[in-house]
Scaffold this motif. Structure first.
Motif, PDB file in Angstrom:
ATOM      1  N   ILE A 250       3.623 -10.759   4.186  1.00  0.00           N
ATOM      2  CA  ILE A 250       2.875 -11.714   3.364  1.00  0.00           C
ATOM      3  C   ILE A 250       3.433 -11.709   1.942  1.00  0.00           C
ATOM      4  CG2 ILE A 250       0.652 -12.148   2.251  1.00  0.00           C
ATOM      5  CD1 ILE A 250       0.649 -13.152   5.064  1.00  0.00           C
ATOM      6  N   THR A 268      -3.465 -17.322   0.560  1.00  0.00           N
ATOM      7  CA  THR A 268      -4.506 -16.561  -0.124  1.00  0.00           C
ATOM      8  C   THR A 268      -5.103 -15.494   0.787  1.00  0.00           C
ATOM      9  OG1 THR A 268      -6.203 -18.172   0.490  1.00  0.00           O
ATOM     10  CG2 THR A 268      -5.087 -18.497  -1.622  1.00  0.00           C
ATOM     11  N   THR A 269      -5.643 -14.478   0.140  1.00  0.00           N
ATOM     12  CA  THR A 269      -6.293 -13.389   0.863  1.00  0.00           C
ATOM     13  C   THR A 269      -7.789 -13.640   0.946  1.00  0.00           C
ATOM     14  OG1 THR A 269      -4.665 -11.809   0.030  1.00  0.00           O
ATOM     15  CG2 THR A 269      -6.723 -10.899   0.891  1.00  0.00           C
ATOM     16  N   TYR A 275      -5.906 -13.829   6.093  1.00  0.00           N
ATOM     17  CA  TYR A 275      -5.179 -14.706   5.181  1.00  0.00           C
ATOM     18  C   TYR A 275      -5.373 -16.166   5.582  1.00  0.00           C
ATOM     19  CZ  TYR A 275      -2.785 -10.439   3.715  1.00  0.00           C
ATOM     20  OH  TYR A 275      -2.511  -9.180   3.243  1.00  0.00           O
TER      21      TYR A 275
END
Length: 283
Positions: A250, A268-269, A275
């Motif tokens: 990632i 984005t997390t 994710y």
């Protein structure tokens, strides 16, 4: 060096947690009998897979040549980093097992040199267990890692998994059902059929699993994919490592697609879940 897998060397009772010639335990190599790397049948006619083993500990080398030979692999040995690079050019192996602490040239440097010219699967083997060693190995292009001591069954499972994911293996995890589609989300374009990626109209070059991971994320843009889902789809359901591998990949993808990788807005997390590849606002 070489060894005949049919005639184990006396005294090689154990390496890295692998019992050899012990019929009482579930990890005994001889319990399972010879097998080919993919089918598990000794006489199936499947072409044997060539493996470059870069390892300087003699006891590990001899036991691995025996154990992997029984599992259907042809093993070429290098005992230092310079020899590993020379043997790689000579043999062009299907897979590389690379110890991180090699003399003359470190496993990290060997991995970096191999990856600059080839996408051959590389598994790092190390006696160290700190996170930094694992991350560095993955950052320079290793596909997986295993820490000594380990069981032969675990190592072979990892080897078979990375071989299935290798180009030409017939497996392309994460490619989606419509393999010929070009997927565009925002400023990122993924051409699955041609294995090409464009970000803000510039082509970026991704490693194999980076591409697989991006293809899976963008194909599910706007949806959260759990860590388990990502690992199962990209690394396979038989993956036996931890999730640091996913985190490293990632991070690599963000370096390619984000304007500010330290403040990601595209990948984005979702804390505690996984994710998400974000869709542009209004789409």
């Amino acid at each position: 060096m070489s060894a005949d897998p049919r005639h184990p060397t006396p005294g090689l009772a154990r390496f890295g947690g692998i019992p050899l010639g012990d019929h009482s335990g579930t990890t005994s190599v001889s319990d399972h009998g010879p097998s080919t790397p993919e089918t598990g049948g000794a006489d199936s006619g499947t072409t044997r897979v060539s493996v470059l083993l870069a390892e300087d500990e003699e006891s590990f080398v001899e036991a691995l040549v025996i154990g992997l030979g029984r599992e259907g692999f042809d093993v070429t040995v290098a005992t230092n980093g310079n020899e590993a690079l020379a043997r790689f050019e000579e043999v062009r192996p299907d897979l590389v097992l690379l110890d991180i602490m090699l003399p003359k040239l470190s496993g990290i440097d060997v991995c970096r040199a191999i990856r600059a010219r080839s996408s051959v699967p590389i598994i790092m083997v190390t006696a160290k267990s700190t996170e930094i060693d694992t991350v560095v190995g993955l950052e320079v292009g290793a596909d997986d890692y295993v820490t000594k001591p380990y069981r032969l069954r675990e190592l072979v499972a990892r080897m078979r998994a990375v071989l299935r994911r290798a180009p030409g293996s017939g497996s392309a995890p994460g490619g989606g059902e419509d393999g010929g589609d070009v997927v565009t989300v925002g400023e990122v374009v993924v051409d699955v059929d041609r294995h090409r990626v464009f970000v803000r109209d510039a082509e970026v070059l991704l490693r194999r699993k980076e591409f697989d991971l991006l293809a899976l994320l963008i194909d599910n843009a706007g949806r959260v994919l759990t860590r388990d889902t990502l690992i199962d789809r990209v690394w396979g359901t038989d993956y036996v490592g931890d999730t640091k591998t996913l985190d490293v990949h990632i991070k690599r993808l963000r370096a390619h697609v984000e304007l500010d990788p330290s403040n990601p807005a595209i990948i984005t997390t979702v804390r505690g879940v996984g994710y998400r590849f974000e869709r542009p606002v209004g789409r």
